[in-house]
Design a protein around this motif. Structure first.
Motif, mmCIF file in Angstrom:
data_model
loop_
_atom_site.group_PDB
_atom_site.id
_atom_site.type_symbol
_atom_site.label_atom_id
_atom_site.label_comp_id
_atom_site.label_asym_id
_atom_site.label_seq_id
_atom_site.Cartn_x
_atom_site.Cartn_y
_atom_site.Cartn_z
ATOM 1 N N PHE A 45 5.743 3.712 67.562
ATOM 2 C CA PHE A 45 5.810 3.432 66.132
ATOM 3 C C PHE A 45 6.820 2.343 65.814
ATOM 4 O O PHE A 45 7.907 2.282 66.400
ATOM 5 N N GLY A 46 6.458 1.499 64.849
ATOM 6 C CA GLY A 46 7.452 0.653 64.215
ATOM 7 C C GLY A 46 8.265 1.487 63.244
ATOM 8 O O GLY A 46 7.941 2.650 62.975
ATOM 9 N N LYS A 47 9.308 0.886 62.674
ATOM 10 C CA LYS A 47 10.176 1.628 61.762
ATOM 11 C C LYS A 47 9.548 1.808 60.393
ATOM 12 O O LYS A 47 10.036 2.606 59.603
ATOM 13 N N GLY A 48 8.489 1.066 60.128
ATOM 14 C CA GLY A 48 7.803 1.240 58.854
ATOM 15 C C GLY A 48 8.231 0.247 57.804
ATOM 16 O O GLY A 48 9.369 -0.244 57.816
ATOM 17 N N THR A 49 7.310 -0.060 56.913
ATOM 18 C CA THR A 49 7.566 -0.930 55.764
ATOM 19 C C THR A 49 7.311 -0.122 54.510
ATOM 20 O O THR A 49 6.241 0.471 54.358
ATOM 21 N N THR A 50 8.307 -0.090 53.644
ATOM 22 C CA THR A 50 8.187 0.703 52.418
ATOM 23 C C THR A 50 7.593 -0.137 51.297
ATOM 24 O O THR A 50 8.047 -1.248 51.029
ATOM 25 N N LEU A 51 6.573 0.409 50.670
ATOM 26 C CA LEU A 51 5.915 -0.246 49.534
ATOM 27 C C LEU A 51 6.112 0.604 48.285
ATOM 28 O O LEU A 51 5.868 1.814 48.318
ATOM 29 N N SER A 52 6.532 -0.046 47.231
ATOM 30 C CA SER A 52 6.638 0.623 45.938
ATOM 31 C C SER A 52 5.822 -0.179 44.934
ATOM 32 O O SER A 52 6.109 -1.352 44.693
ATOM 33 N N VAL A 53 4.801 0.456 44.364
ATOM 34 C CA VAL A 53 3.941 -0.190 43.377
ATOM 35 C C VAL A 53 4.296 0.381 42.010
ATOM 36 O O VAL A 53 4.326 1.605 41.833
ATOM 37 N N SER A 54 4.586 -0.506 41.074
ATOM 38 C CA SER A 54 5.010 -0.041 39.751
ATOM 39 C C SER A 54 4.033 -0.520 38.683
ATOM 40 O O SER A 54 3.342 -1.519 38.850
ATOM 41 N N SER A 55 4.018 0.210 37.578
ATOM 42 C CA SER A 55 3.102 -0.124 36.469
ATOM 43 C C SER A 55 3.762 -1.118 35.521
ATOM 44 O O SER A 55 4.956 -1.359 35.592
#
Lengths: 113, 110
Positions: free
Chosen positions: B100-110
């Motif tokens: 696994f990679g460490k991951g990429t965090t995505l935050s989608v806002s309105s």
């Protein structure tokens, strides 16, 4: 894909004690994998559990600290022994699934105090 | 060098945006490639496998460049429900453990 039941889902343990985590799969699988996910980190493989033979451990993980049992093709346990706060993590089991993807148990969130 | 490297983000985007995640892997013998999604306090779940020819699943497109050892994930028309950590994952051989990679965090806002 396989369904995995992992228990317990969470626990708070005293340092120096041990905790055994169980994973039950609804189908027979040759390989089962145990991972650790420390806070804010990705998953790190602890060991590969094979039925009928000793588990294979990754660098940095030893059998005395993380003994694993694999009594049959549907079940495995991971024990976290002589726990310290540094062992606080999420522990996950995983099995290969269809289309090459892997299925994970829901995880055990361990806090050592 | 880590086996699988990702930009950790976070990526903060508005709804409807297009966002791309990149990943590189070090083992040229890797055979299988995946994107997993992990929601907070949940286990990782397979989002899609990645094939050399590139593949699409609805709003999600994955690409693999074996020569560059590079994997990408494109999300179009982002939804609030896309907010999660996206894990780049490789496998050297079927039936062996995932890396696994460490991951990429995505935050989608309105």
């Amino acid at each position: 894909s396989a369904v995995i039941s992992q228990k317990p889902s969470r626990d708070i343990c005293q340092r120096g004690t041990s905790l055994t985590i169980q994973c039950q799969v609804d189908s027979q699988v040759t390989m089962m994998f145990w991972y650790r996910q420390q806070p804010g980190q990705s998953l790190t493989l602890i060991a590969t559990a094979n039925q009928g033979s000793e588990a294979t451990y990754e660098s940095g993980f030893v059998i005395d600290k993380f003994p694993i049992s694999r009594p049959n093709l549907t079940f495995s346990t991971l024990t976290v022994s002589n726990m310290s706060p540094e062992d606080s993590s999420i522990y996950l089991c995983s099995v290969p699934g269809p289309r090459g993807g892997y299925t994970f148990g829901s995880g055990t969130r361990l806090t050592v105090v | 060098r880590k086996e699988v490297e990702q930009d950790p983000g976070p990526f903060n985007v508005p709804e409807g945006a297009t966002v791309a995640f990149n990943c590189t892997y070090s083992n040229s013998a890797s055979q299988s490639f995946f994107w997993y999604r992990q929601d907070c306090r949940k286990e990782p779940k397979l989002l899609m496998s990645v094939y050399s020819s590139g593949n699409e699943d609805g709003r999600f497109t994955a690409q693999l460049n074996r020569a560059s050892q590079y994997i990408s994930l494109l999300i179009r028309d982002s939804k609030l429900s896309d907010s999660a950590t996206y894990l780049c994952v490789v496998n050297s051989r079927a039936g062996t453990a995932l890396i696994f990679g460490k991951g990429t965090t995505l935050s989608v806002s309105s």
